[in-house]
Design an enzyme around this catalytic site. Structure first.
Site, PDB file in Angstrom:
ATOM      1  N   ASP A   6       0.824  -1.213   0.000  1.00 53.79           N
ATOM      2  CA  ASP A   6       0.000   0.000   0.000  1.00 53.79           C
ATOM      3  C   ASP A   6       0.858   1.264   0.000  1.00 53.79           C
ATOM      4  OD1 ASP A   6      -2.266   1.568   0.092  1.00 53.79           O
ATOM      5  OD2 ASP A   6      -3.082   0.625   1.902  1.00 53.79           O
TER       6      ASP A   6
ATOM      7  N   GLU B  12     -14.260   1.294   0.418  1.00 58.97           N
ATOM      8  CA  GLU B  12     -13.877   1.939   1.666  1.00 58.97           C
ATOM      9  C   GLU B  12     -14.009   3.454   1.617  1.00 58.97           C
ATOM     10  OE1 GLU B  12      -9.682   1.767   2.750  1.00 58.97           O
ATOM     11  OE2 GLU B  12      -9.235   1.047   0.733  1.00 58.97           O
TER      12      GLU B  12
END
Length: 638
Positions: A397, A452
């Protein structure tokens, strides 16, 4: 000699890859100023026309389909330290050959790919003896070009490449951001707001749809975005870096245009087809499949809790899901272990969790921050340890950049993860751009405003299948039934349909176990999800309004649909093949009562399926051939 050639050709066909090179060299003549490049099916596919202006020596590229314009004459050119190769060009000659390949993928819309394109290399000379080759490829579903520069050309200072759409074209665009996570919206192509847009833009023209894309992007170059000035129908290529370093010969990424009717564009694998072949010889360890992703269920506390993760493993095992993804927190808890400790690898509970999961037939994937893998020393520390523990994959990430330096990091992490048999999911990342063909352990990438996010729209949900998901696997993370801010919050059936509508090699399911247990019909559908898809078909839709896709695995077709706007009865052509089909639908309960209902119908292939959907809702379904004694399309319990 003829017999030897036939044997060689047969051997190549049997090996699954055949690349035919039929060179036709054309000498340069003063009158040569325009050339047409057609694909294998010239009558139905797109056609490219390259033209050299005799006065300025500038190149333009035009694309048509069925005699109608898809792309107006658009600038083609590149500037380097040594020369401006967007003008003053003189034609030297050209060579044409046919590219024919057959390959298989580990994830994507279709596991088996058959590629056939025509390729023409145009050779030009610029000022002061500089050279430029322009390589143009045309297939039944796309047109692409790239620049090839010889050694000594110097650094690249920019491109004049642009896409000029017809004045009345419609556009679906997402404003550019470094992680490619903005919403898509609809605009008139010419009057869209001034600004920068992601290089995954869809346009509707009288000649059909056209999706701008990029392929074969590596650290030898810099990523593209689209630059637009309101009032103009032109979208220019802008690069992340003002100067792209090059110390040798250079082949730039492909500037691609996926072209066709909406089904052709949606089902296209053109950006993968342009990319280099797989660099992973043995792919037997690469196994896609659904995963229970716990971040939206519990956040950091879940990542730091061995007990909670064991519960998630148990739940995944009960569902038949092959993976659990352990997100942030598992290696940041100071009470667990200290990475400065020489014995840090023995102080983690991760090996215990991996062993626990292995006994239950579940693989563990782990989240990591890119800053912990950004050097060779860190990769040498982490990746062998993860492999030794038995971790199956890594979710990396926060790259948050498409610079040449970051792309060079991708060039280093990709062979390293393959060497240690680790599946990869990139978040905070670039978008696929052919990477999944070359590096098949890349199961999915974010690069999307997904589940999200707290800002989302039903229109965005109905644009993604025609834009971002066209070019590669997309980690949208559907299934978060417990999140009230999702745009389809009134439609559990619509949320369920996203698990099929959005393709991802690892389909990270983002709900809580409690939310699945409260919806047994949804849970039962998700238990049926295949690991990968054999074929994909668009059944119905229009960007921003609706999308219904069918994906086939092992003879069963899974169908997912999403709709923006008012409640309606959707009419869905069942384009699955002739004969009789059983269709098991999962729908929202009638009259706004909530809950899910299941409805089975027996229909004929080619019939239109009438499906009730609530406002900003959708549906899910499984279609199969009726069999005696079977009352549903569900996979028999093992």
């Amino acid at each position: 000699m003829a017999r030897s050639v036939r044997r060689t050709t047969l051997a190549l066909l049997l090996s699954g890859v055949l690349s035919m090179t039929l060179f036709v060299s054309a000498p340069a003549h003063a009158q040569d100023s325009a050339w047409t490049v057609s694909g294998p099916s010239a009558r139905s596919g797109p056609q490219a026309r390259l033209q050299l202006d005799s006065a300025t020596g500038a190149l333009t590229l035009q694309v048509s389909r069925g005699g109608r314009t898809v792309l107006e004459p658009s600038p083609v050119g590149i500037r380097t330290e040594r020369a401006d190769l967007s003008r003053g060009l003189r034609f030297l000659g050209r060579e044409r050959h046919v590219v024919a390949e057959r390959y298989r993928t580990t994830a994507g819309k279709d596991r088996s790919r058959d590629v056939r394109m025509t390729e023409t290399r145009f050779r030009f000379r610029g000022g002061e003896g500089t050279r430029l080759d322009l390589v143009v490829r045309v297939s039944d579903d796309g047109v692409a070009y790239r620049y090839v520069l010889p050694k000594g050309s110097g650094d690249v200072l920019g491109e004049t490449s642009a896409f000029t759409l017809p004045a009345d074209a419609t556009a679906w665009l997402g404003a550019y951001r470094r992680d490619n996570e903005n919403l898509f919206n609809e605009y008139p192509a010419a009057t869209a707001p001034t600004g920068e847009y992601m290089a995954q833009a869809l346009f509707e023209t009288r000649g059909g749809y056209a999706l701008i894309a990029e392929s074969d992007l590596t650290g030898r170059y810099s990523a593209a975005r689209l630059v637009h000035e309101s009032g103009q129908p032109t979208y220019r290529i802008g690069l992340w870096d003002e100067r792209v370093e090059s110390d040798g010969g250079l082949s730039t990424p492909w500037r691609a245009l996926v072209v066709g009717d909406l089904a052709t564009v949606t089902e296209s694998t053109f950006t993968d087809d342009l990319a280099p072949a797989s660099r992973v010889a043995d792919t037997s360890w690469i196994r896609p499949g659904p995963a229970l992703w716990t971040w939206l269920a519990g956040g950091r506390p879940a990542g730091q809790s061995l007990a909670m993760q064991k519960e998630y493993v148990d739940y995944a095992a009960q569902r038949g899901w092959p993976y659990v993804v352990v997100d942030a927190g598992w290696y940041f808890d100071p009470d667990q272990w200290d990475v400065t400790d020489p014995d840090w690898q023995t102080n983690s509970w991760m090996p215990e969790l991996v062993g626990y999961a292995r006994e239950r037939g579940v693989g563990i994937q782990v989240w990591m921050h890119q800053r912990d893998l950004d050097t060779a020393e860190e990769r040498a520390q982490w990746l062998p340890a993860l492999e030794r523990w038995g971790v199956k994959g890594v979710k990396i990430d926060f790259m948050d950049s498409e610079s040449q330096a970051t792309l060079r990091w991708y060039d280093e992490i990709l062979p390293a993860t393959a060497a240690h048999h680790l599946l990869v999911n990139f978040h905070g990342s670039t978008i696929p751009k052919g990477i999944q063909r070359t590096w098949p352990q890349v199961m999915t990438m974010e690069g999307v405003n997904g589940e999200e996010k707290r800002v989302n729209t039903a229109q965005h949900l109905a644009i993604l299948p025609f834009t971002r998901n066209v070019i590669g696997s997309m980690d949208f993370t559907p299934g978060a039934f417990h999140r009230p801010q999702r745009p389809n919050a009134a439609s559990d059936a619509g949320e369920l349909g996203l698990s099929v509508l959005y393709e991802s090699g690892i389909q990270n399911l983002a709900g809580t176990p409690e939310s699945y247990d409260a919806r047994p019909l949804a849970r039962g559908f998700l238990e049926q999800l295949p690991a990968a898809w054999d074929r994909t078909r668009l059944l119905a839709g229009r960007p921003g309004d609706s999308a219904v896709l069918a994906r086939e695995s092992g003879g069963r077709w899974f169908i997912g649909g999403t709709f923006a706007g008012a409640a309606r009865t959707a009419e869905v052509p069942l384009r699955l093949g002739p004969g009789t089909w059983r269709v098991d639908l999962v729908l929202d309960g009638p009259d706004g009562l909530g809950g899910l209902v299941r409805e089975s119908r027996v229909v004929r292939g080619g019939d239109t399926l009438s499906v009730p959907v609530v406002a900003d809702g959708g549906f899910a379904a499984i279609a199969c051939r009726p069999q005696p004694g079977r009352t549903s399309c569900d996979r028999p319990a093992s």
